[in-house]
Scaffold this active site. Structure first.
Site, PDB file in Angstrom:
ATOM      1  N   CYS A  77       0.839  -1.195   0.000  1.00  0.00           N
ATOM      2  CA  CYS A  77       0.000   0.000   0.000  1.00  0.00           C
ATOM      3  C   CYS A  77       0.883   1.258   0.000  1.00  0.00           C
ATOM      4  CB  CYS A  77      -0.998  -0.031   1.157  1.00  0.00           C
ATOM      5  SG  CYS A  77      -2.355   1.161   0.936  1.00  0.00           S
ATOM      6  N   HIS A 169      -4.300  -4.183  -0.554  1.00  0.00           N
ATOM      7  CA  HIS A 169      -4.078  -4.778   0.773  1.00  0.00           C
ATOM      8  C   HIS A 169      -4.219  -6.296   0.675  1.00  0.00           C
ATOM      9  CE1 HIS A 169      -3.938  -1.174   3.350  1.00  0.00           C
ATOM     10  NE2 HIS A 169      -4.760  -0.653   2.448  1.00  0.00           N
ATOM     11  N   GLU A 171      -3.613  -8.419   2.907  1.00  0.00           N
ATOM     12  CA  GLU A 171      -4.117  -8.924   4.185  1.00  0.00           C
ATOM     13  C   GLU A 171      -5.613  -8.702   4.334  1.00  0.00           C
ATOM     14  OE1 GLU A 171      -3.525  -4.604   5.012  1.00  0.00           O
ATOM     15  OE2 GLU A 171      -2.560  -6.124   3.748  1.00  0.00           O
TER      16      GLU A 171
END
Length: 198
Positions: A77, A169, A171
């Site tokens: 990011c 992202h 995650e």
């Protein structure tokens, strides 16, 4: 051992949990000895480019990272954007590891680029939805491995030498995002057209 750089900004805990979930040993650190001893370095980030660069420089991390030439550095990011030469967000230099600049997203669609969007890539398995949150983007170049279409081409994964950038992202992108993160940790996307399994 994987070192996640702790400079006081970003989604550090979420990235740490994701890396642990993949089975790796991981530490959060801003200590030179631990960073230099790690096999892979992750530079996370959420927030303003200028604030992040100031925090990195205040902790002496810029010089430490510039001296690392023999192991992967993965930016996620804002961390990806910090790898570039310069950003219009604050009119400030980045780490200058990747050629190119960070510019505002020029699109007829709403900004920030927020939510799920499909990856576009020559890699057959880099073509699914991942989760984005950002208002600035890298410029398109020959180092882009995958991008998203958001009324303009938005680089989503870049790789240059031992640097890998992931704009979205992983995650927050479910099992598929973790698969992409795992592939980055295994060496990236340039030498293998098939993503590594978890």
């Amino acid at each position: 051992m994987i070192a996640i750089i702790d400079y006081g900004l970003g989604n550090i805990k979420n990235v740490q949990r994701a890396v642990k979930h993949l089975g790796y040993d991981v530490i959060l650190t801003d200590k030179q000895s631990e960073i230099e001893a790690a096999d892979i370095i992750i530079l996370p980030g959420v927030g303003h480019f200028k604030d992040a660069m100031q925090a990195i420089e205040q902790r002496g991390l810029k010089a430490i990272l510039k001296n690392i030439t023999d192991k992967p550095i993965i930016g996620i990011c804002l961390g990806m954007q910090l790898l570039f030469e310069w950003s219009a967000e604050g009119n400030v230099d980045g780490l200058k590891f990747l050629p190119g600049n960070i510019v505002p997203i020029q699109t007829p669609y709403p900004v920030p680029h927020l939510g799920w969007n499909n990856l576009i890539s020559d890699h057959p398995q880099l073509t699914r939805d991942v989760y984005f949150v950002h208002s600035y983007q890298a410029q398109m170049s020959e180092h882009v491995v995958a991008y998203a279409d958001y009324g303009t081409q938005v680089p989503a994964i870049v790789q240059y030498k031992h640097y890998i950038g992931i704009q979205f992202h992983p995650e927050k992108s479910g099992a598929y995002g973790l698969t992409i993160l795992n592939q980055a940790l295994k060496g990236g996307f340039l030498n293998d057209q098939t993503l590594a399994s978890n």
